[in-house]
Write a protein that holds these residues in place. Structure first.
Motif, PDB file in Angstrom:
ATOM      1  N   GLY A  45      -5.684  -4.034   7.713  1.00 24.13           N
ATOM      2  CA  GLY A  45      -4.794  -5.200   7.724  1.00 24.13           C
ATOM      3  C   GLY A  45      -3.437  -4.867   7.120  1.00 24.13           C
ATOM      4  N   ALA A  46      -3.466  -4.219   5.954  1.00 22.99           N
ATOM      5  CA  ALA A  46      -2.216  -3.918   5.264  1.00 22.99           C
ATOM      6  C   ALA A  46      -1.425  -2.833   5.993  1.00 22.99           C
ATOM      7  N   TYR A  47      -2.108  -1.731   6.309  1.00 20.49           N
ATOM      8  CA  TYR A  47      -1.422  -0.623   6.972  1.00 20.49           C
ATOM      9  C   TYR A  47      -0.977  -0.996   8.384  1.00 20.49           C
TER      10      TYR A  47
ATOM     11  N   ASN B  45      -4.043  11.991   4.206  1.00 22.27           N
ATOM     12  CA  ASN B  45      -3.647  13.314   4.688  1.00 22.27           C
ATOM     13  C   ASN B  45      -2.780  13.299   5.934  1.00 22.27           C
ATOM     14  N   LEU B  46      -2.523  12.119   6.485  1.00 19.62           N
ATOM     15  CA  LEU B  46      -1.706  12.069   7.697  1.00 19.62           C
ATOM     16  C   LEU B  46      -0.300  11.575   7.377  1.00 19.62           C
ATOM     17  N   PRO B  47       0.682  12.424   7.563  1.00 18.85           N
ATOM     18  CA  PRO B  47       2.063  12.023   7.257  1.00 18.85           C
ATOM     19  C   PRO B  47       2.502  10.809   8.088  1.00 18.85           C
ATOM     20  N   ALA B  48       1.971  10.672   9.318  1.00 21.36           N
ATOM     21  CA  ALA B  48       2.357   9.563  10.182  1.00 21.36           C
ATOM     22  C   ALA B  48       2.057   8.214   9.530  1.00 21.36           C
ATOM     23  N   ALA B  49       1.017   8.171   8.679  1.00 21.62           N
ATOM     24  CA  ALA B  49       0.653   6.920   8.022  1.00 21.62           C
ATOM     25  C   ALA B  49       1.226   6.853   6.609  1.00 21.62           C
ATOM     26  N   GLY B  50       2.210   7.698   6.343  1.00 22.06           N
ATOM     27  CA  GLY B  50       2.820   7.647   5.016  1.00 22.06           C
ATOM     28  C   GLY B  50       2.171   8.586   4.021  1.00 22.06           C
ATOM     29  N   GLY B  51       1.000   9.142   4.370  1.00 22.82           N
ATOM     30  CA  GLY B  51       0.326  10.074   3.472  1.00 22.82           C
ATOM     31  C   GLY B  51       0.040   9.470   2.118  1.00 22.82           C
ATOM     32  N   ALA B  52      -0.024  10.328   1.100  1.00 22.71           N
ATOM     33  CA  ALA B  52      -0.332   9.857  -0.246  1.00 22.71           C
ATOM     34  C   ALA B  52       0.847   9.097  -0.842  1.00 22.71           C
ATOM     35  N   ILE B  53       2.039   9.280  -0.248  1.00 23.89           N
ATOM     36  CA  ILE B  53       3.242   8.639  -0.793  1.00 23.89           C
ATOM     37  C   ILE B  53       3.242   7.147  -0.502  1.00 23.89           C
ATOM     38  N   GLY B  54       2.676   6.770   0.655  1.00 23.88           N
ATOM     39  CA  GLY B  54       2.556   5.361   0.975  1.00 23.88           C
ATOM     40  C   GLY B  54       3.672   4.853   1.877  1.00 23.88           C
TER      41      GLY B  54
ATOM     42  N   SER C 145       6.382   1.349   2.631  1.00 22.68           N
ATOM     43  CA  SER C 145       6.857   0.068   2.129  1.00 22.68           C
ATOM     44  C   SER C 145       6.536  -0.976   3.194  1.00 22.68           C
ATOM     45  N   THR C 146       6.235  -2.190   2.735  1.00 25.38           N
ATOM     46  CA  THR C 146       5.796  -3.219   3.669  1.00 25.38           C
ATOM     47  C   THR C 146       6.866  -4.287   3.805  1.00 25.38           C
ATOM     48  N   PRO C 147       6.938  -4.926   4.970  1.00 27.71           N
ATOM     49  CA  PRO C 147       7.919  -5.992   5.144  1.00 27.71           C
ATOM     50  C   PRO C 147       7.511  -7.229   4.342  1.00 27.71           C
ATOM     51  N   ALA C 148       8.481  -7.984   3.871  1.00 28.07           N
ATOM     52  CA  ALA C 148       8.187  -9.215   3.143  1.00 28.07           C
ATOM     53  C   ALA C 148       7.970 -10.336   4.160  1.00 28.07           C
TER      54      ALA C 148
ATOM     55  N   ALA D 124       2.754  -8.845  -0.142  1.00 31.60           N
ATOM     56  CA  ALA D 124       3.120  -9.443  -1.432  1.00 31.60           C
ATOM     57  C   ALA D 124       3.536  -8.372  -2.431  1.00 31.60           C
ATOM     58  N   PHE D 125       2.867  -7.201  -2.403  1.00 29.92           N
ATOM     59  CA  PHE D 125       3.204  -6.182  -3.392  1.00 29.92           C
ATOM     60  C   PHE D 125       4.193  -5.149  -2.851  1.00 29.92           C
ATOM     61  N   GLN D 126       4.662  -5.384  -1.617  1.00 31.39           N
ATOM     62  CA  GLN D 126       5.812  -4.683  -1.042  1.00 31.39           C
ATOM     63  C   GLN D 126       5.665  -3.191  -0.809  1.00 31.39           C
ATOM     64  N   PHE D 127       4.634  -2.605  -1.340  1.00 33.02           N
ATOM     65  CA  PHE D 127       4.440  -1.173  -1.147  1.00 33.02           C
ATOM     66  C   PHE D 127       2.950  -0.879  -1.132  1.00 33.02           C
ATOM     67  N   ILE D 128       2.502  -0.038  -0.191  1.00 27.40           N
ATOM     68  CA  ILE D 128       1.070   0.275  -0.159  1.00 27.40           C
ATOM     69  C   ILE D 128       0.849   1.781  -0.185  1.00 27.40           C
ATOM     70  N   VAL D 129      -0.149   2.184  -0.939  1.00 29.58           N
ATOM     71  CA  VAL D 129      -0.603   3.580  -0.939  1.00 29.58           C
ATOM     72  C   VAL D 129      -2.111   3.545  -0.688  1.00 29.58           C
ATOM     73  N   PRO D 130      -2.685   4.657  -0.182  1.00 26.30           N
ATOM     74  CA  PRO D 130      -4.125   4.658   0.095  1.00 26.30           C
ATOM     75  C   PRO D 130      -4.954   4.259  -1.139  1.00 26.30           C
ATOM     76  N   ASP D 131      -4.509   4.674  -2.318  1.00 30.64           N
ATOM     77  CA  ASP D 131      -5.298   4.373  -3.511  1.00 30.64           C
ATOM     78  C   ASP D 131      -5.184   2.919  -3.949  1.00 30.64           C
TER      79      ASP D 131
END
Lengths: 293, 328
Positions: free
Chosen positions: B69-71, B130-139, B141-144, B224-231
């Motif tokens: 949902g988030a990604y 592990n996939l850079p296309a999905a932002g990888g470990a860096i995550g 940013s999500t739209p508001a 709501a939290f504007q940024f997502i990472v896998p963790d």
């Protein structure tokens, strides 16, 4: 010998060395989950406690982890027995659902208690043996510490297998696994034997934890992956088979090592789980067939 | 099980209205954010309840749908899909995902089912990491979803709306043929199949509905939290949290997930400063207590107590009394 072949053999050998420790972890869970049918989601957390026991001994008293692991095992045997009597036995006959929740709860408590006591920092255990140049022959090299762990793990693997097959206690344990209603009629103290076996399974995790210590960074949630890996090993080896779990451990070690060599280390865990899902959906009796002990 | 008749509809609307008006009286954004999390997790607990409560299938992999949902929302929006459509589409993708996962995991029972749900969620987390296309470990940013002015108020209200819808789905389930089939599967799957219930099909439907709602929750959370990472949005901790909230409150009851979310999140908020990083200790202790003394959760336990007082011994025996799979 061509390069690709030596690389492959090297990866397999590295995998076997790691695999021996996996075998030890898996056999512990095979005893608890495969034979006793207790779904232990805290196996990795117990392993982590074993690592911390060994680390405290090393850090405070300069005990070499290759001696300290014995104390980890002993400590976890006692601890495992107490946890069984206090928390597992009361829910022994409840659904898997409840056992999973209970052991998940135990895992959370263990991990966070360790975090409260020792903090979330990473610790490294540097001993002389890990710094020595690797043992080499021909085109191949073997890490000395990993080799020593392999030999020690091998002794315990054979020991546990012989114990379960030959000793009176092992026979009683298997009798309970075969028929829990009849076993007590044959004069077997079910509560005692089950507590003992649970403790033995946990002690194996503790021993493995102590042996893993020099090879890993230590932090409170280090055991998390090992819970799942342990289940993967038990499923690979075929439920309820102690020997199967030993082979499953070696297979998992080799799979990880080969994945790391060709795809990169970051994919190793994902491949573990994919292997697990494949085995569960295609051959649920495990790669090596045998259904139960 | 509670029916949605007469005064109960008004009670439900009343409670929802009170919750909806709450932000007008809350002092600041921080408190509003805490309330947002409580209501969102109540919604997630209600969504999980369909699978874990009524159908009795202990999924510990729901974070997969939450994460999709988030990604999905973040990635679709990045590919120029309109904002709200990307939320809806990602929930539909999660539903499709549930159909695939479900068709594999529902062939397994008991611990194998639970383990394979975890395995799927972990494979997803590791792949995204592990996939850079999905932002990888860096995550990413999500739209508001909402403008800065009324940001938390609007998020809070959306969570209330999601919880309301999830509650209605649960209420319908508890009184419908669909729900009775699920409960029959929970009590004894083999017997349910023997009397002609297509168990695989009904479990799958419950999972798909549950995944759809969970993914909507994930979209809200991610935005709501504007940024997502896998963790953060794919961590196994969230799966455990959702399951525990429902179990604590009472799995297979209507009010359980709500009660559980309020208690657990309020407790972790209160103990946060005391234990800092170790808020899971609170969860662990609560789980052990629930399993030992309150296996039917708070609402389930109260219900039993109440029934015992008014009627002869109740025949309602949820989860806890499920036989241990024939000892095998």
């Amino acid at each position: 010998m061509p390069r690709f072949l030596t690389d492959f053999i090297q990866a397999c050998m590295d995998g076997l060395l790691t695999g021996a420790l996996y075998a030890l972890i898996g056999m512990g869970l095979a005893l608890i989950f495969g034979v006793m049918r207790i779904v232990n989601f805290a196996h990795g957390a117990f392993l982590m406690v074993g690592m911390y026991v060994s680390w405290v001994l090393f850090d405070k008293f300069q005990v070499n982890p290759y001696i300290g692991f014995l104390i980890s095992g002993l400590f976890l045997f006692v601890f495992g027995y107490l946890v069984y009597r206090a928390l597992i036995q009361p829910i022994r006959d409840r659904s898997d659902f409840m056992q999973i929740l209970m052991t998940t709860g135990i895992a959370l408590i263990l991990v966070d208690s360790v975090q409260l006591k020792f903090g979330a920092d990473y610790h490294q255990t540097i001993i002389d043996l890990t710094n020595r140049p690797p043992f080499s022959f021909g085109a191949f090299t073997l890490n000395r510490a990993a080799l020593l762990s392999f030999v020690i793990a091998g002794v315990f693997i054979v020991g546990l297998q012989q114990f379960v097959v030959r000793s009176r206690t092992g026979q009683a344990l298997r009798a309970i696994a075969q028929n829990r209603e009849v076993a007590p009629l044959m004069g077997i103290n079910v509560t005692m034997i089950q507590g003992f076996s649970f403790a033995l399974g946990i002690a194996m995790a503790g021993l493995a934890g102590g042996l893993l210590l020099p090879a890993l960074y230590l932090f409170p949630s280090v055991g998390e992956d090992y819970t799942l890996k342990a289940f993967v090993i038990v499923v690979l080896g075929g439920m309820g088979s102690i020997e199967g779990a030993a082979i499953g451990g070696l297979v998992l070690g080799m799979t990880e090592s080969i994945t790391s060599a060709y795809l990169g280390q970051q994919w190793a865990l994902a491949v573990d789980f994919i292997l697990f899902l494949l085995v569960l959906s295609l051959k649920p009796s495990g790669i090596f067939g045998r259904q139960r002990a | 099980m509670t029916a949605l008749r007469g005064w109960r509809i008004f009670a439900l609307l009343g409670v929802t209205a009170v919750f909806a008006c709450l932000p007008l009286f809350l002092p600041n954004d921080y408190v509003l954010q805490v309330f947002f999390r409580i209501v969102l997790f109540a919604a997630l607990g209600l969504a999980w309840n369909l699978v874990g409560g009524y159908a009795g299938q202990l999924s510990l992999g729901h974070v997969a749908y939450f994460g999709v949902g988030a990604y999905g929302m973040a990635m679709l929006y990045a590919h120029h899909v309109p904002l709200w459509l990307s939320v809806l589409f990602s929930a539909l993708i999660a539903t499709g995902f549930a159909a695939i996962i479900g068709s594999i995991v529902f062939r397994l029972r008991g611990p194998y089912f639970t383990l394979s749900t975890i395995a799927f969620a972990e494979v997803l987390r590791l792949s995204v990491t592990n996939l850079p296309a999905a932002g990888g470990a860096i995550g990413l940013s999500t739209p508001a979803l909402f403008p800065p002015g009324a940001f938390w108020k609007m998020f809070y209200l959306s969570a209330v709306a999601l919880a309301f819808v999830s509650f209605l789905v649960n209420a319908w389930t508890s009184r419908s043929r669909f729900g009775y089939y699920l409960m029959a599967i929970r009590e004894d799957e083999d017997t349910a199949a023997a009397v002609g219930i297509d168990t695989a099909n009904y479990k799958l439907r419950a999972l798909m509905a549950s995944a759809f709602l969970t993914a909507l929750g994930g979209g809200l959370y991610g935005s709501a939290f504007q940024f997502i990472v896998p963790d953060s949005v794919l961590s196994g901790e969230i799966s455990v949290q959702i399951a525990i909230i429902t179990m604590l409150g009472g799995a297979g009851t209507l009010l359980g997930p709500v009660v559980g979310a309020v208690l657990l999140l309020a407790a972790s908020e209160l103990f946060k400063n005391k234990f800092q990083e170790s808020h899971l200790l609170t969860y662990g202790i609560l789980i052990v207590i629930v399993v030992l003394v309150l296996p039917e959760g708070i609402v389930g336990g109260l219900k039993q107590l109440f029934q015992r007082k008014t009627k002869p011994p109740a025949s309602v025996a949820p989860l806890a009394a499920t036989p241990a799979q024939g000892g095998d």
